[in-house]
Design a protein around this motif. Structure first.
Motif, PDB file in Angstrom:
ATOM      1  N   LEU A 183      31.898  26.094  53.271  1.00  0.00           N
ATOM      2  CA  LEU A 183      32.059  25.706  54.666  1.00  0.00           C
ATOM      3  C   LEU A 183      32.157  24.176  54.673  1.00  0.00           C
ATOM      4  CD1 LEU A 183      29.902  27.020  57.648  1.00  0.00           C
ATOM      5  CD2 LEU A 183      31.074  24.842  57.648  1.00  0.00           C
ATOM      6  N   VAL A 211      25.523  31.189  59.967  1.00  0.00           N
ATOM      7  CA  VAL A 211      26.458  30.985  58.869  1.00  0.00           C
ATOM      8  C   VAL A 211      26.585  32.291  58.103  1.00  0.00           C
ATOM      9  CG1 VAL A 211      26.936  29.680  56.768  1.00  0.00           C
ATOM     10  CG2 VAL A 211      25.852  28.544  58.721  1.00  0.00           C
ATOM     11  N   ILE A 233      27.384  25.078  51.930  1.00  0.00           N
ATOM     12  CA  ILE A 233      27.634  24.276  53.129  1.00  0.00           C
ATOM     13  C   ILE A 233      27.828  22.856  52.634  1.00  0.00           C
ATOM     14  CG2 ILE A 233      26.701  23.453  55.315  1.00  0.00           C
ATOM     15  CD1 ILE A 233      25.061  26.032  55.482  1.00  0.00           C
ATOM     16  N   ILE A 243      22.913  23.815  50.472  1.00  0.00           N
ATOM     17  CA  ILE A 243      23.166  23.067  51.695  1.00  0.00           C
ATOM     18  C   ILE A 243      23.326  21.616  51.279  1.00  0.00           C
ATOM     19  CG2 ILE A 243      22.241  22.386  53.948  1.00  0.00           C
ATOM     20  CD1 ILE A 243      20.572  24.988  53.891  1.00  0.00           C
ATOM     21  N   ALA A 289      24.006  17.620  55.639  1.00  0.00           N
ATOM     22  CA  ALA A 289      24.779  18.712  56.257  1.00  0.00           C
ATOM     23  C   ALA A 289      24.538  18.838  57.753  1.00  0.00           C
ATOM     24  CB  ALA A 289      24.467  20.034  55.560  1.00  0.00           C
TER      25      ALA A 289
END
Length: 200
Positions: free
Chosen positions: A46, A58, A65, A88, A92
């Motif tokens: 993402l 998500v 991420i 992550i 983020a």
């Protein structure tokens, strides 16, 4: 004759209704309250969220991420990280001014540096058992955050009296949370290492 036709139509409606309920629901959307077009993807990464939804989930199809993927978003209030996400990235969710609640799945192994920093409304964080790496300043400047709820089966981290420590022997201080109410902090004698930005 009319009664037979009505009965057949009724049966047809029931069969159609049952068939519709058996169609599997796609999990392609990264969030039930957000459009898929709000999520910029690169394979299973993402890259950027451009939406305005308050509640974001998500998808389990996301594995990573990217850094600053949600950074500066002024709309998000709650985030649920799907069970499939492994990491992550740094910053983020940095600077998400309205973010109040985060739930991180067991699958997440890494939270990058300043991942949730400068989120003044963030007051509830739940982290699953799989987390192995917590970046420096992950929650720096989060003035409403007094406690991080690590799963009891998490082997790496524990939160006690508003501070995050290494769980095994408590020798590393990762963060003293900004929302901690007690103005006095007595560092445990076990602590031999203090991470960067721990007191930010």
């Amino acid at each position: 004759m009319g009664k037979i036709i009505r009965n057949l139509i009724g049966v047809l409606f029931i069969v159609t209704a049952i068939a519709v309920t058996q169609i599997p629901v796609s999990d392609v959307e990264a969030a039930p309250t957000a459009s898929t077009s709000d999520f910029q993807m690169d394979g299973t990464t993402l890259v950027k969220y451009n939406g305005t939804s308050e509640n974001v989930s998500v998808s389990n199809y996301v594995e990573k991420i990217e850094s600053e993927a949600f950074a500066g978003n002024e709309y998000i209030r709650t985030v649920t990280i799907g069970d499939g996400v492994l990491s992550i990235g740094s910053g983020a969710f940095k600077g998400c001014s309205q973010l109040q609640s985060v739930a991180v799945a067991d699958s997440v192994e890494t939270i990058g540096q300043a991942a949730f920093a400068d989120c003044p409304s963030l007051s509830s964080v739940q982290i699953g058992k799989g987390l192995k790496e917590l970046g420096n300043g992950a929650f720096a400047g989060d003035s409403s955050l007094a406690y991080v709820d690590f799963d009891s089966k998490n082997q790496k981290f524990v939160c006690s009296d508003g501070a995050i420590y290494s769980k095994e022997n408590g020798d590393t201080l990762y963060a003293l949370l900004a929302g901690r109410q007690n103005g006095h902090y007595a560092m445990p004698a076990e602590v031999s290492s203090i991470c960067a930005y721990a007191f930010w």
